[in-house]
Motif scaffolding. Sequence first.
Motif, short mmCIF file in Angstrom:
data_model
loop_
_atom_site.label_atom_id
_atom_site.label_comp_id
_atom_site.label_asym_id
_atom_site.label_seq_id
_atom_site.Cartn_x
_atom_site.Cartn_y
_atom_site.Cartn_z
N LEU A 106 16.93 11.70 2.41
CA LEU A 106 17.70 11.46 3.36
C LEU A 106 16.98 12.42 4.50
O LEU A 106 17.02 12.29 5.76
CB LEU A 106 19.23 12.30 3.34
N ALA A 107 16.40 13.72 4.31
CA ALA A 107 15.97 14.50 5.16
C ALA A 107 14.62 13.75 5.88
O ALA A 107 14.44 13.65 7.23
CB ALA A 107 15.36 15.77 4.50
N LYS A 108 13.92 12.85 4.87
CA LYS A 108 12.67 12.36 5.56
C LYS A 108 13.29 11.03 6.46
O LYS A 108 12.64 10.85 7.47
CB LYS A 108 11.94 11.80 4.47
N LEU A 109 14.36 10.64 5.82
CA LEU A 109 14.85 9.22 6.76
C LEU A 109 15.43 9.76 8.01
O LEU A 109 15.36 8.99 9.15
CB LEU A 109 16.02 8.53 6.04
N THR A 110 15.78 10.99 8.08
CA THR A 110 16.39 11.74 9.33
C THR A 110 15.30 12.23 10.23
O THR A 110 15.34 12.52 11.58
CB THR A 110 17.19 12.71 9.08
N GLY A 111 14.03 12.06 9.85
CA GLY A 111 12.77 12.78 10.64
C GLY A 111 12.48 13.82 10.46
O GLY A 111 11.69 14.58 11.33
N CYS A 112 12.91 14.74 9.27
CA CYS A 112 12.51 15.97 9.21
C CYS A 112 11.40 16.15 8.26
O CYS A 112 10.86 15.06 7.56
CB CYS A 112 13.68 16.77 8.41
N TYR A 113 10.73 17.15 8.21
CA TYR A 113 9.61 17.70 7.46
C TYR A 113 10.09 18.08 6.26
O TYR A 113 11.12 19.48 6.45
CB TYR A 113 8.74 18.67 8.37
N VAL A 114 9.85 17.71 4.92
CA VAL A 114 10.47 18.18 3.78
C VAL A 114 9.52 18.92 2.91
O VAL A 114 8.34 18.48 2.66
CB VAL A 114 11.00 17.06 3.15
N VAL A 115 9.97 20.00 2.38
CA VAL A 115 9.11 20.58 1.21
C VAL A 115 10.09 21.18 0.17
O VAL A 115 11.26 21.46 0.20
CB VAL A 115 8.31 21.71 1.65
N GLY A 116 9.79 20.77 -0.99
CA GLY A 116 10.75 21.23 -2.05
C GLY A 116 9.95 22.04 -3.31
O GLY A 116 8.93 21.84 -3.50
N THR A 117 10.80 22.63 -4.24
CA THR A 117 10.26 23.35 -5.35
C THR A 117 11.01 22.48 -6.60
O THR A 117 12.04 21.76 -6.47
CB THR A 117 10.62 24.70 -5.22
N ALA A 118 10.11 22.53 -7.59
CA ALA A 118 10.64 22.04 -9.07
C ALA A 118 10.36 23.25 -10.00
O ALA A 118 9.11 23.60 -10.13
CB ALA A 118 10.34 20.74 -9.52
N SER A 119 11.12 23.73 -10.83
CA SER A 119 10.97 24.70 -11.71
C SER A 119 10.47 26.05 -10.95
O SER A 119 10.91 26.59 -10.27
CB SER A 119 10.09 24.27 -13.05
N THR A 120 9.12 26.33 -11.42
CA THR A 120 8.41 27.47 -10.77
C THR A 120 7.36 27.26 -9.85
O THR A 120 6.77 28.23 -9.14
CB THR A 120 7.76 28.23 -12.10
N ASN A 121 7.22 26.04 -9.27
CA ASN A 121 6.29 25.82 -8.56
C ASN A 121 6.81 25.65 -7.05
O ASN A 121 7.41 25.04 -6.52
CB ASN A 121 5.57 24.11 -8.63
N GLN A 122 6.34 27.00 -6.41
CA GLN A 122 6.91 27.14 -5.13
C GLN A 122 5.90 26.90 -3.79
O GLN A 122 4.87 27.23 -3.98
CB GLN A 122 7.54 28.66 -5.13
N LYS A 123 6.71 26.57 -2.79
CA LYS A 123 6.06 26.32 -1.69
C LYS A 123 6.52 26.88 -0.67
O LYS A 123 7.69 26.95 -0.63
CB LYS A 123 5.70 24.67 -1.40
N VAL A 124 5.70 27.20 0.64
CA VAL A 124 6.08 28.03 1.66
C VAL A 124 5.95 27.37 2.86
O VAL A 124 4.60 26.63 2.98
CB VAL A 124 5.73 29.63 1.53
N PHE A 125 6.58 27.32 3.91
CA PHE A 125 6.26 26.86 5.33
C PHE A 125 5.56 27.91 6.14
O PHE A 125 6.13 28.86 6.10
CB PHE A 125 7.57 26.32 6.18
N PRO A 126 4.39 27.63 6.47
CA PRO A 126 3.62 28.63 7.15
C PRO A 126 4.45 28.83 8.56
O PRO A 126 4.33 29.79 9.04
CB PRO A 126 2.30 28.01 7.47
#
Length: 192
Positions: free
Chosen positions: A50-70
Amino acid sequence: MLLMVSHLINIGMPGMTAYAGFYEVGSPNKGDRVFISTTSGAVGQLVGQLAKLTGCYVVGTASTNQKVFPEGIDIYYENVGGKMLDAVLLNMRLHGRIIVCGMISQYNLEQSDGVHNLSVIVSKRIRMQGFVVSDFYHLYPKYLEMILPLIKACKISYVEDIAQGLEAAPGALIGLFTGRNVGKQVIAVAHE
């Protein structure tokens, strides 16, 4: 049959939870940076789409794989709690929004983890709001009006983790709390 089950989940409680939390609580804008914990879960995978369809930039995590927005996070869809929330608070942008749908990391603890970075809510003027999907059931017709055309156009997909047989249910349940499943956990108790 699997495709039909997936569509029912999209229009059911996980889909309504994604819709209400993202649109009604999160108030997204095109270009917002959206961070979703448990992106591969029943709700998180729909929020991401839904976020992508709204035109947002999306990052997510699953279990222990963490991502951070600079450049920071505008909207955080919270499903985990604890240390994840603590880390995300430090990466929120000014006037960010945190949608609190769940805190699965805290459910079976004898004592909940503390959150240490709460002062960021004040300094960055962050709005943090919890919600329960039943508060938004009056919007179900509006949700169906939006989601059904997306499903028909194959713009929304859904992942399920299907365990076969009732004897697999205990292991599947434990897997929910250890990050073993991918997508909505389903137990198939009989074949058609």
